[in-house]
Design a protein around this motif. Structure first.
Motif, PDB file in Angstrom:
ATOM      1  N   GLN A  59       0.821  -1.216   0.000  1.00  0.00           N
ATOM      2  CA  GLN A  59       0.000   0.000   0.000  1.00  0.00           C
ATOM      3  C   GLN A  59       0.858   1.270   0.000  1.00  0.00           C
ATOM      4  O   GLN A  59       0.485   2.272  -0.603  1.00  0.00           O
ATOM      5  CB  GLN A  59      -0.897  -0.029   1.241  1.00  0.00           C
ATOM      6  CG  GLN A  59      -1.951   1.014   1.260  1.00  0.00           C
ATOM      7  CD  GLN A  59      -3.317   0.354   1.451  1.00  0.00           C
ATOM      8  OE1 GLN A  59      -3.561  -0.740   0.957  1.00  0.00           O
ATOM      9  NE2 GLN A  59      -4.177   1.008   2.171  1.00  0.00           N
ATOM     10  N   LEU A  60       1.985   1.226   0.702  1.00  0.00           N
ATOM     11  CA  LEU A  60       2.858   2.414   0.807  1.00  0.00           C
ATOM     12  C   LEU A  60       3.866   2.483  -0.340  1.00  0.00           C
ATOM     13  O   LEU A  60       4.705   3.389  -0.372  1.00  0.00           O
ATOM     14  CB  LEU A  60       3.608   2.409   2.138  1.00  0.00           C
ATOM     15  CG  LEU A  60       2.755   2.563   3.405  1.00  0.00           C
ATOM     16  CD1 LEU A  60       3.641   2.459   4.648  1.00  0.00           C
ATOM     17  CD2 LEU A  60       1.999   3.893   3.398  1.00  0.00           C
ATOM     18  N   GLN A  61       3.799   1.513  -1.237  1.00  0.00           N
ATOM     19  CA  GLN A  61       4.794   1.401  -2.302  1.00  0.00           C
ATOM     20  C   GLN A  61       6.202   1.371  -1.723  1.00  0.00           C
ATOM     21  O   GLN A  61       7.125   2.037  -2.207  1.00  0.00           O
ATOM     22  CB  GLN A  61       4.633   2.532  -3.322  1.00  0.00           C
ATOM     23  CG  GLN A  61       3.258   2.465  -3.983  1.00  0.00           C
ATOM     24  CD  GLN A  61       3.102   3.495  -5.075  1.00  0.00           C
ATOM     25  OE1 GLN A  61       3.811   3.450  -6.070  1.00  0.00           O
ATOM     26  NE2 GLN A  61       2.182   4.419  -4.886  1.00  0.00           N
ATOM     27  N   ALA A  62       6.341   0.629  -0.646  1.00  0.00           N
ATOM     28  CA  ALA A  62       7.642   0.464   0.025  1.00  0.00           C
ATOM     29  C   ALA A  62       8.099  -0.982  -0.139  1.00  0.00           C
ATOM     30  O   ALA A  62       7.311  -1.854  -0.511  1.00  0.00           O
ATOM     31  CB  ALA A  62       7.480   0.806   1.508  1.00  0.00           C
ATOM     32  N   GLY A  63       9.361  -1.229   0.172  1.00  0.00           N
ATOM     33  CA  GLY A  63       9.859  -2.605   0.209  1.00  0.00           C
ATOM     34  C   GLY A  63       9.472  -3.266   1.520  1.00  0.00           C
ATOM     35  O   GLY A  63       9.083  -2.591   2.485  1.00  0.00           O
ATOM     36  N   PHE A  64       9.604  -4.591   1.574  1.00  0.00           N
ATOM     37  CA  PHE A  64       9.320  -5.322   2.809  1.00  0.00           C
ATOM     38  C   PHE A  64      10.588  -6.004   3.296  1.00  0.00           C
ATOM     39  O   PHE A  64      11.329  -6.614   2.510  1.00  0.00           O
ATOM     40  CB  PHE A  64       8.224  -6.374   2.588  1.00  0.00           C
ATOM     41  CG  PHE A  64       7.970  -7.175   3.836  1.00  0.00           C
ATOM     42  CD1 PHE A  64       7.243  -6.633   4.882  1.00  0.00           C
ATOM     43  CD2 PHE A  64       8.506  -8.450   3.985  1.00  0.00           C
ATOM     44  CE1 PHE A  64       7.035  -7.344   6.061  1.00  0.00           C
ATOM     45  CE2 PHE A  64       8.306  -9.169   5.159  1.00  0.00           C
ATOM     46  CZ  PHE A  64       7.569  -8.611   6.195  1.00  0.00           C
ATOM     47  N   VAL A  65      10.822  -5.932   4.608  1.00  0.00           N
ATOM     48  CA  VAL A  65      12.005  -6.542   5.224  1.00  0.00           C
ATOM     49  C   VAL A  65      11.553  -7.519   6.312  1.00  0.00           C
ATOM     50  O   VAL A  65      10.905  -7.109   7.278  1.00  0.00           O
ATOM     51  CB  VAL A  65      12.891  -5.453   5.865  1.00  0.00           C
ATOM     52  CG1 VAL A  65      14.012  -6.079   6.683  1.00  0.00           C
ATOM     53  CG2 VAL A  65      13.454  -4.529   4.800  1.00  0.00           C
ATOM     54  N   PRO A  66      11.898  -8.803   6.166  1.00  0.00           N
ATOM     55  CA  PRO A  66      11.525  -9.757   7.201  1.00  0.00           C
ATOM     56  C   PRO A  66      12.540  -9.786   8.354  1.00  0.00           C
ATOM     57  O   PRO A  66      13.751  -9.836   8.117  1.00  0.00           O
ATOM     58  CB  PRO A  66      11.534 -11.103   6.461  1.00  0.00           C
ATOM     59  CG  PRO A  66      12.490 -10.924   5.337  1.00  0.00           C
ATOM     60  CD  PRO A  66      12.511  -9.454   4.985  1.00  0.00           C
ATOM     61  N   ILE A  67      12.015  -9.755   9.572  1.00  0.00           N
ATOM     62  CA  ILE A  67      12.839  -9.992  10.764  1.00  0.00           C
ATOM     63  C   ILE A  67      12.437 -11.374  11.253  1.00  0.00           C
ATOM     64  O   ILE A  67      11.271 -11.611  11.576  1.00  0.00           O
ATOM     65  CB  ILE A  67      12.597  -8.895  11.822  1.00  0.00           C
ATOM     66  CG1 ILE A  67      13.065  -7.555  11.266  1.00  0.00           C
ATOM     67  CG2 ILE A  67      13.330  -9.251  13.124  1.00  0.00           C
ATOM     68  CD1 ILE A  67      12.885  -6.373  12.186  1.00  0.00           C
ATOM     69  N   ARG A  68      13.418 -12.322  11.236  1.00  0.00           N
ATOM     70  CA  ARG A  68      13.083 -13.741  11.395  1.00  0.00           C
ATOM     71  C   ARG A  68      13.712 -14.363  12.627  1.00  0.00           C
ATOM     72  O   ARG A  68      14.696 -13.866  13.162  1.00  0.00           O
ATOM     73  CB  ARG A  68      13.547 -14.524  10.158  1.00  0.00           C
ATOM     74  CG  ARG A  68      12.875 -14.068   8.866  1.00  0.00           C
ATOM     75  CD  ARG A  68      12.774 -15.178   7.850  1.00  0.00           C
ATOM     76  NE  ARG A  68      11.924 -16.261   8.349  1.00  0.00           N
ATOM     77  CZ  ARG A  68      11.602 -17.343   7.647  1.00  0.00           C
ATOM     78  NH1 ARG A  68      12.079 -17.500   6.424  1.00  0.00           N
ATOM     79  NH2 ARG A  68      10.830 -18.273   8.174  1.00  0.00           N
ATOM     80  N   LYS A  69      13.149 -15.484  13.041  1.00  0.00           N
ATOM     81  CA  LYS A  69      13.771 -16.314  14.068  1.00  0.00           C
ATOM     82  C   LYS A  69      15.136 -16.764  13.544  1.00  0.00           C
ATOM     83  O   LYS A  69      15.328 -16.902  12.336  1.00  0.00           O
ATOM     84  CB  LYS A  69      12.908 -17.547  14.359  1.00  0.00           C
ATOM     85  CG  LYS A  69      11.433 -17.239  14.608  1.00  0.00           C
ATOM     86  CD  LYS A  69      11.136 -16.929  16.071  1.00  0.00           C
ATOM     87  CE  LYS A  69       9.795 -16.220  16.238  1.00  0.00           C
ATOM     88  NZ  LYS A  69       8.626 -16.998  15.835  1.00  0.00           N
TER      89      LYS A  69
END
Ligand code: AMP
Length: 174
Positions: A68-78
């Motif tokens: 929606q924000l036209q941003a990238g996504f960054v996963p913070i994972r176990k």
């Protein structure tokens, strides 16, 4: 409306915990859309380039908000799940400790990031995620949640770090 779409499971995963189950919200088209719209709205047009989500429910919400924000996504994972070079941090849970990781190249210095998870309780998980993002030089503009449990004072802990907290609904107790 949103609050009614969240299911409460008493004594899960252990006695005394009221588990706030968002699968019922996610499965309700109207509620899911309203949640994503409300989480994204305050951050539209202010140059957010990445949305960071905490495994696993933060991925579902964060991915939709990033779109929606036209941003990238960054996963913070176990720990142990990300394949490239990572930065790792330990954090405390109600019983014991755990570790989470982010890819070292996931965020560039001074990038504007918001953090997303489904729920803030004691704030330990979000505090660790903010430390990871800041260790890469990110500017964490807000930590956003569907649910706050204000009695546990996690949001206060995050605000004390200088990160504004935004939550859509609150429940009393644990
Ligand atoms: P905390 O680190 O104490 O703020 O805990 C937040 C994390 O634990 C989030 O990723 C939540 O999904 C999960 N969590 C903690 N308490 C609950 C609860 N009562 N219902 C659902 N999830 C919870």
């Amino acid at each position: 409306m949103l609050k009614n779409s969240i299911r409460t499971i008493p004594d899960y995963p252990q006695a005394g915990i009221q588990f706030r189950d968002i699968t019922t919200l996610l499965g309700n088209a109207e509620a899911f859309r309203a949640t994503v719209d409300q989480l994204a709205a305050p951050y539209a047009g202010i140059g957010i380039s990445k949305v960071a989500g905490i495994e696993a429910r933060g991925f579902i919400l964060g991915g939709a908000v990033a779109h929606q924000l036209q941003a990238g996504f960054v996963p913070i994972r176990k720990k142990g799940k990300l394949p490239h070079d990572t930065v790792r941090i330990g954090y405390s849970l109600e019983y014991g400790t755990d570790e989470m990781e982010i890819h070292r190249d996931a965020v560039a210095p001074r990038e504007k990031v918001i953090l997303i998870d489904d729920l803030i309780a004691t704030g330990g998980t979000a505090t660790a995620a903010i430390s990871l993002l800041r260790s890469l030089g990110a500017e964490v503009l807000a930590a956003c949640f569907v649910i706050d449990l204000p009695d546990l004072q996690g949001a206060k802990k995050i605000r004390d770090l200088g990160v504004p907290v935004f939550a859509l609904v609150a429940f009393d107790g644990h």
